[in-house]
Write a protein that holds these residues in place. Sequence first.
Motif: not given
Length: 513
Positions: A41-57
């Motif tokens: 849930i924290s990851a979704l908020k962080a990605a929407q606030l500042k979209p990264p170039h790549l995600i390791l999940l």
Amino acid sequence: MNGNVLHADILVIDDSVDDLRFLTKTLTEQGYQVRGVTKGISALKAAQLKPPHLILLDIRMPEMDGYEVCRRLKANPLTADIPVIFLSALHEIADKIKAFELGGVDYVTKPFQVEEIFARVKLHLTLCSQQQQLEQQNVELIQLNEQLQQEMIRREQMENKLQIVDANLSLISEQQAEHWGISAFIGKSKTIIKILDDILRLQRVEKTNILVLGESGTGKELIARAIHFGGVRAKGPFIAVNCAAIPGELAESILFGHVRGAFTGAVNDRKGYFELASGGTLFLDEMGEMPWSLQAKLLRSLENGTFMSIGSYREKQVDVRVIAATNADLATKITAGEFRQDLYFRLAGYTVHLPPLRERQEDIPLLIEHFLSRLAIEMGRPQATLTPSARAALANYSFPGNARELRNILEHALISSDNTVIQLPHLRFIETIDIPVPVLDEFNGEKFISISCGEAEQKILAYVHQHGNITNFQCRHLLNLDYHHASYLLKKMSREGRLVRQGNRRGSYYQQP
């Protein structure tokens, strides 16, 4: 990312603090900007606030696993295009297939191999960067194609009109010759008589190129049309081109044409103005503003009588007489390296100098009557008269916009006076006018002007002092003037050394010395 995968922003999502710390430290040492979170849930908020170039999940996480995080990321338009690399200790094929079905681009198994992490991260960042560049190039190509399509539509419409003209060439030439002949010039000054003699001589000459020099509004195109339609080339086409209005990227195509497939959007062969004018006259107005890149090709065409369209490997022969006109100081432009000296000599086979109206004031009364008569016909009204004070004002005015300005002043006065008697308040000037005192009694001694030249210049200097520079557009809004009046004031102050012009063509601006 603009093609640079270094300094890319990477979001790492893993509930294992040790794995998270390892990946963050390892990737940061490689120059990446890394953010780490332990919950979905924290990851979704962080990605929407500042979209990264790549995600390791990571896949196996409490509360919300990696599959659900990926599904929500792909459902959000802000994060849908971010590449996701799954991390897991699971080795089952079904797990990998599910990861790819949800939108993952790659899969890395634990325990991590540093070289593998580096390779896969760099690969997907590079692919993402290249895709963004391709998308940007595609947008630019679409925009350029739309511009070319619009230009081709305009050119096609022009060619259709030329075909209609060609079918009735003899009749139209006679009508144009009558309209643009010597009778179109009004004046009795020695200067006008000299110009009329020049026109008569040039009408009998077929091939000599001509350079017409004069301020804006002095009638340079009128001279060109009189020479063409009253001369030996009257039955040929007269093509007028404003060099200052030619877009730089389309200039060569507009002047010399192109063949099918020469560039994106060139679906048909198109003739340029140079070819369309063959057998007649090509009038190049604002010649001093022609792009430097086009001047060399024009020079070659004038010297050899040939040209080559874009994309073609075959030269074509043309029979064109060029009449060029400019209000620019070509000598200054040549010295500044903005205009080719050899092109100047090629154009100036014969030079016609048009003086400003203020230097032939004896012609003003005749021009007034001529314009009043023409405007009355155009407006369908009786011809108006002027009061003595109005005539005195016109006689004492310097006309920075020349004959064109005189016509505009009279047209404005006819409308504001309701076409009855034109009085002094109906005349709109840019400069201060000195009128003999006796005629001022008609309006109780009041001098009616919109703004004096001195006031205008002080306002311009104040604006430049506050903002650093001023453009023609800003000057027009500052003083409520039209383009030509604003241009006159700015050029006048530049000649006097109070302003310095920077830039070229319509993008120029003026600043303090």
